[in-house]
Design a protein around this motif. Structure first.
Motif, PDB file in Angstrom:
ATOM      1  N   GLN A 196       0.827  -1.213   0.000  1.00 53.83           N
ATOM      2  CA  GLN A 196       0.000   0.000   0.000  1.00 53.83           C
ATOM      3  C   GLN A 196       0.859   1.260   0.000  1.00 53.83           C
ATOM      4  OE1 GLN A 196      -3.784  -0.135   2.458  1.00 53.83           O
ATOM      5  NE2 GLN A 196      -2.805  -2.013   3.201  1.00 53.83           N
ATOM      6  N   ILE A 197       1.941   1.249   0.771  1.00 55.32           N
ATOM      7  CA  ILE A 197       2.834   2.411   0.781  1.00 55.32           C
ATOM      8  C   ILE A 197       3.542   2.550  -0.561  1.00 55.32           C
ATOM      9  CG2 ILE A 197       4.881   3.433   1.844  1.00 55.32           C
ATOM     10  CD1 ILE A 197       4.050   2.136   4.479  1.00 55.32           C
ATOM     11  N   ALA A 198       4.007   1.423  -1.122  1.00 58.74           N
ATOM     12  CA  ALA A 198       4.699   1.461  -2.418  1.00 58.74           C
ATOM     13  C   ALA A 198       3.779   1.976  -3.520  1.00 58.74           C
ATOM     14  CB  ALA A 198       5.227   0.078  -2.768  1.00 58.74           C
ATOM     15  N   ARG A 256       4.966   1.907  11.808  1.00 60.25           N
ATOM     16  CA  ARG A 256       5.832   3.083  11.948  1.00 60.25           C
ATOM     17  C   ARG A 256       7.255   2.784  11.472  1.00 60.25           C
ATOM     18  NH1 ARG A 256       2.089   3.985  16.128  1.00 60.25           N
ATOM     19  NH2 ARG A 256       3.058   2.540  17.595  1.00 60.25           N
ATOM     20  N   VAL A 257       7.753   1.589  11.776  1.00 58.28           N
ATOM     21  CA  VAL A 257       9.101   1.221  11.323  1.00 58.28           C
ATOM     22  C   VAL A 257       9.141   1.138   9.797  1.00 58.28           C
ATOM     23  CG1 VAL A 257      10.889  -0.556  11.372  1.00 58.28           C
ATOM     24  CG2 VAL A 257       9.632  -0.005  13.465  1.00 58.28           C
ATOM     25  N   ILE A 258       8.134   0.508   9.190  1.00 54.96           N
ATOM     26  CA  ILE A 258       8.099   0.385   7.730  1.00 54.96           C
ATOM     27  C   ILE A 258       8.011   1.757   7.075  1.00 54.96           C
ATOM     28  CG2 ILE A 258       6.727  -0.437   5.770  1.00 54.96           C
ATOM     29  CD1 ILE A 258       5.974  -2.868   7.485  1.00 54.96           C
ATOM     30  N   ALA A 259       7.167   2.629   7.592  1.00 51.12           N
ATOM     31  CA  ALA A 259       7.041   3.976   7.033  1.00 51.12           C
ATOM     32  C   ALA A 259       8.365   4.716   7.110  1.00 51.12           C
ATOM     33  CB  ALA A 259       5.952   4.746   7.770  1.00 51.12           C
ATOM     34  N   ASP A 260       9.091   4.544   8.207  1.00 53.90           N
ATOM     35  CA  ASP A 260      10.405   5.179   8.353  1.00 53.90           C
ATOM     36  C   ASP A 260      11.399   4.613   7.351  1.00 53.90           C
ATOM     37  OD1 ASP A 260      12.385   6.841   9.926  1.00 53.90           O
ATOM     38  OD2 ASP A 260      13.238   4.840  10.256  1.00 53.90           O
ATOM     39  N   VAL A 261      11.425   3.288   7.199  1.00 52.91           N
ATOM     40  CA  VAL A 261      12.336   2.647   6.249  1.00 52.91           C
ATOM     41  C   VAL A 261      12.064   3.143   4.829  1.00 52.91           C
ATOM     42  CG1 VAL A 261      12.858   0.440   5.125  1.00 52.91           C
ATOM     43  CG2 VAL A 261      12.818   0.590   7.624  1.00 52.91           C
ATOM     44  N   MET A 262      10.783   3.340   4.500  1.00 58.37           N
ATOM     45  CA  MET A 262      10.397   3.737   3.141  1.00 58.37           C
ATOM     46  C   MET A 262      10.338   5.258   2.966  1.00 58.37           C
ATOM     47  SD  MET A 262       7.527   0.793   2.296  1.00 58.37           S
ATOM     48  CE  MET A 262       7.498   1.152   0.522  1.00 58.37           C
ATOM     49  N   GLY A 263      10.652   5.999   4.034  1.00 57.40           N
ATOM     50  CA  GLY A 263      10.690   7.452   3.937  1.00 57.40           C
ATOM     51  C   GLY A 263       9.342   8.086   3.674  1.00 57.40           C
ATOM     52  N   GLN A 264       8.277   7.494   4.233  1.00 59.27           N
ATOM     53  CA  GLN A 264       6.924   7.998   3.983  1.00 59.27           C
ATOM     54  C   GLN A 264       6.213   8.277   5.307  1.00 59.27           C
ATOM     55  OE1 GLN A 264       5.646   8.535   0.859  1.00 59.27           O
ATOM     56  NE2 GLN A 264       7.626   7.921   0.029  1.00 59.27           N
ATOM     57  N   GLN A 265       5.287   9.224   5.260  1.00 65.08           N
ATOM     58  CA  GLN A 265       4.358   9.422   6.367  1.00 65.08           C
ATOM     59  C   GLN A 265       3.016   8.828   5.963  1.00 65.08           C
ATOM     60  OE1 GLN A 265       4.368  13.662   7.159  1.00 65.08           O
ATOM     61  NE2 GLN A 265       6.012  13.438   8.662  1.00 65.08           N
ATOM     62  N   VAL A 266       2.394   8.070   6.851  1.00 63.88           N
ATOM     63  CA  VAL A 266       1.169   7.375   6.489  1.00 63.88           C
ATOM     64  C   VAL A 266       0.095   7.564   7.555  1.00 63.88           C
ATOM     65  CG1 VAL A 266       2.409   5.609   5.176  1.00 63.88           C
ATOM     66  CG2 VAL A 266       1.884   5.203   7.582  1.00 63.88           C
ATOM     67  N   GLN A 267      -1.136   7.501   7.109  1.00 61.97           N
ATOM     68  CA  GLN A 267      -2.271   7.373   8.000  1.00 61.97           C
ATOM     69  C   GLN A 267      -2.666   5.902   8.046  1.00 61.97           C
ATOM     70  OE1 GLN A 267      -4.790  10.473   5.921  1.00 61.97           O
ATOM     71  NE2 GLN A 267      -5.211  11.029   8.056  1.00 61.97           N
ATOM     72  N   GLY A 307      15.892  -6.429   7.233  1.00 59.19           N
ATOM     73  CA  GLY A 307      14.961  -7.245   6.469  1.00 59.19           C
ATOM     74  C   GLY A 307      13.882  -6.415   5.799  1.00 59.19           C
ATOM     75  N   LEU A 308      13.387  -5.394   6.502  1.00 58.74           N
ATOM     76  CA  LEU A 308      12.354  -4.529   5.920  1.00 58.74           C
ATOM     77  C   LEU A 308      12.916  -3.686   4.781  1.00 58.74           C
ATOM     78  CD1 LEU A 308      10.446  -3.383   9.126  1.00 58.74           C
ATOM     79  CD2 LEU A 308       9.635  -4.976   7.363  1.00 58.74           C
ATOM     80  N   GLU A 309      14.158  -3.258   4.897  1.00 55.10           N
ATOM     81  CA  GLU A 309      14.782  -2.518   3.789  1.00 55.10           C
ATOM     82  C   GLU A 309      14.844  -3.385   2.532  1.00 55.10           C
ATOM     83  OE1 GLU A 309      18.607  -1.090   5.097  1.00 55.10           O
ATOM     84  OE2 GLU A 309      17.779   0.892   5.552  1.00 55.10           O
ATOM     85  N   ALA A 310      15.306  -4.631   2.682  1.00 62.28           N
ATOM     86  CA  ALA A 310      15.406  -5.518   1.527  1.00 62.28           C
ATOM     87  C   ALA A 310      14.022  -5.820   0.952  1.00 62.28           C
ATOM     88  CB  ALA A 310      16.101  -6.825   1.934  1.00 62.28           C
ATOM     89  N   THR A 311      13.047  -6.019   1.808  1.00 64.54           N
ATOM     90  CA  THR A 311      11.693  -6.335   1.358  1.00 64.54           C
ATOM     91  C   THR A 311      11.053  -5.154   0.641  1.00 64.54           C
ATOM     92  OG1 THR A 311      11.439  -7.843   3.228  1.00 64.54           O
ATOM     93  CG2 THR A 311       9.431  -7.166   2.090  1.00 64.54           C
TER      94      THR A 311
END
Length: 331
Positions: A196-198, A256-267, A307-311
């Protein structure tokens, strides 16, 4: 190339990574893919040619005892991963889970007994523990069937135990906690969030935020299968072993960790249709991996951030994201 090993469920998420790991480790791999009329090998189709040239792909079905026996013939190690795994669909179609997860495992056990297979590695799941009564969860924690899916996996685990105790079958049960990584179905929480973030959706829709899980990167999980397949028999045969990191994170914190890894702010929005029935939700899972470490020397190489960065990098590739439907919830 070395010994012949066989993998059921090879076209799936963990199965395809295991096939790749085994080939890179020098094995010849025979891979069972669920028969289909499309000629699809699932995620095996995405493996590089230098891997596939060492893989014999066999279309079959673990629900059929004849195809299972012929598939396993001559294999020194059989890794049994074929299963139905989506918990929500197990509420809707429990009979199919019994046929695949229980009867399918019985067919594998009977074939291993008839063929005198030197080693069978059976795949369990941390879901068999249900909500943790004590943490970290050891292999002696009570088993609780909090969904039709987990109940069928408990049944399969107990069949494996029975065949070892009754017939001396050389089995190992590997019990991974929540595995994630490239190629995972959006039925799991991490690909649901990342896809969804991607796809740049303004709101990330998920199920319950409070449950905690112990997340394992798929390459580490694949190495744990390889480790119990290769370990001396006296260290692993007849045992159940947890694959986990021992680190616990809630779904809310994970977002929150995934959003940080992907450089995004999410609701974030909890969707009612994604919630399990109250008594079926497993609220807390975190594993003790000390027995697997002691038996094989295995240890996770990837922490959650790596792992989240690679994913996430895999999902950001347009051709990979095209496999997913970020706007659609499928049970």
């Amino acid at each position: 190339m070395g010994k012949l090993v066989a993998v059921t469920g090879a076209e799936g998420f963990i199965g395809s990574h295991l096939v790749e790991t085994l080939v890179r480790g020098g094995a010849r791999v025979r891979a069972m893919v669920l028969y289909n009329s499309f000629g699809s090998w699932g995620w095996l189709d995405d493996l590089p040619p230098e891997i596939l040239e060492h893989v014999e792909v066999v279309l079959g079905d673990v629900r059929d005892p004849v195809s299972v026996r012929e598939f396993m013939r001559g294999a020194e190690v059989v890794y049994h991963l074929a299963a139905l795994i989506a918990i929500p669909y197990s509420y809707a179609a429990p009979h199919s889970y019994v046929q695949t997860n229980v009867v399918g495992t019985l067919n594998v056990l009977e074939a291993a007994r008839d063929l005198q297979t030197p080693r069978l590695v059976h795949t369990s799941t941390s879901e068999v523990y249900g909500t943790a009564r004590s943490v970290p969860i050891t292999e002696r924690h009570p088993l609780q069937g909090q969904s039709p899916y987990s109940a069928t996996k408990i049944a399969a685990d107990k069949l494996v135990e029975a065949y070892h105790l009754s017939f001396g079958l050389p089995v190992v049960t590997l019990r991974p906690f929540n595995t994630y990584g490239p190629r995972q179905s959006a039925r799991a929480v991490i690909p649901t969030i990342i896809s969804q973030i991607a796809a740049r959706r303004p709101v990330v829709r998920v199920g319950a935020l409070r449950p905690t899980r112990d997340f394992n990167y798929v390459r580490d999980t694949a190495r744990s299968f390889q480790a119990v397949g290769d370990a001396p028999a006296e260290r692993v045969v007849g045992r159940t072993l947890n694959t986990g990191t021992g680190v616990e994170v809630s779904v809310g914190d994970l977002i929150r960790v995934i959003a940080d890894v992907m450089g995004q702010q999410v609701q974030v929005e909890e969707e009612q249709q994604r919630l399990r029935p109250e008594g079926s939700e497993v609220m807390r899972l975190v594993g003790d991996n000390s027995e697997l470490r002691a038996a094989t020397g295995w240890a996770p190489h990837f922490d959650l951030h790596a792992g989240l960065e690679a994913t996430s990098q895999w999902f950001l590739e347009p051709r990979n994201l095209a496999h997913y439907r970020p706007d659609q919830y499928t049970i």
